[in-house]
Design a protein around this motif. Structure first.
Motif: not given
Length: 138
Positions: A18-24, A73-89, A99-104
């Motif tokens: 989906g499309v997720w944002a820190g602020d709607l 312009g930089q190439v990198a590999t990184e890992r993320v953990h996505m934990a979504a419940a309904g419309d919050v991730m 570092t964790t961010v809450k997304l809607l």
């Protein structure tokens, strides 16, 4: 790119696609770094970064994705953990000191099909099927 198949588990990609944002407000008025992330089963795209999802594993509390990214312009590999419940991730950048961010989920955000609901496809007909049917109609 060959990826092992995603094991859908209980929620599968439907939970994180989906499309997720820190602020709607960012959904309607994206500006600079205040813009939503777009996540598909294959891509993870945000402000100044474009990532292919190289690998994804289900965990007891979500999914860990290994991203191959191009950012500023930089190439990198990184890992993320996505934990979504309904419309919050909660999105955790594993390689950035956890570092964790809450997304809607943005209003009207697309979702992956729900394989557990065989009626879903009937409820929302495929646009390609609709167009094919329209061409066949007199």
């Amino acid at each position: 790119m060959n990826r092992p198949p995603l094991v859908p588990g209980v929620a599968g990609p439907r939970s994180f696609v989906g499309v997720w944002a820190g602020d709607l407000a960012w959904c309607a008025r994206p500006q600079g770094d205040r813009r939503p992330l777009t996540i598909t089963p294959q891509r993870f795209e945000g402000y100044e970064n474009r990532c292919d999802i190289a690998h994804i594993d289900e965990t007891p509390h979500g999914y860990v994705a290994t991203l191959n990214c191009t950012a500023e312009g930089q190439v990198a590999t990184e890992r993320v953990h996505m934990a979504a419940a309904g419309d919050v991730m909660n999105l955790t950048y594993i390689d950035r000191d956890m570092t964790t961010v809450k997304l809607l989920r943005c209003p009207g955000s697309p979702r992956a099909p729900d394989p557990a609901n065989p009626l879903e496809k009937m409820l929302k007909p495929d646009k390609d099927q609709d167009q094919a049917a329209a061409r066949q109609s007199p």
